[in-house]
Design a protein around this motif. Sequence first.
Motif: not given
Length: 110
Positions: A23-27, A31-32
């Motif tokens: 999840w952190p990588g997907i978000v 975003t960036t």
Amino acid sequence: LLRGPVLGALLLALLALSIFFLWPGIVEYATTGHISLHWSRLLAGAFSLSSSLQTAVFALLLEVVSIWKSQQSDPERCADEKESADNRSETNAVNSQWPNAPKIRAIVSQ
């Protein structure tokens, strides 16, 4: 051991674990457009996702084998089901070639 609710719980746990890792990588990517996710999280998430997909295939194959076993234990019932399925497919083939065939049958049978 690996049937029904236990298998479903294992599948959900593996999917949740893969979402937790990835999840952190997907978000961050959403975003960036870049990812600075540590390689170990990516590897753990990919392994969890792969394991969940393999568990889903295993569950499907277990269901297919149980259907085959039930068909072998009661061959007469399976023959009746196959005959009715063949009749339905024949009817569907006629209906696809001549869409008005059911209406004509209804008129003729009156």
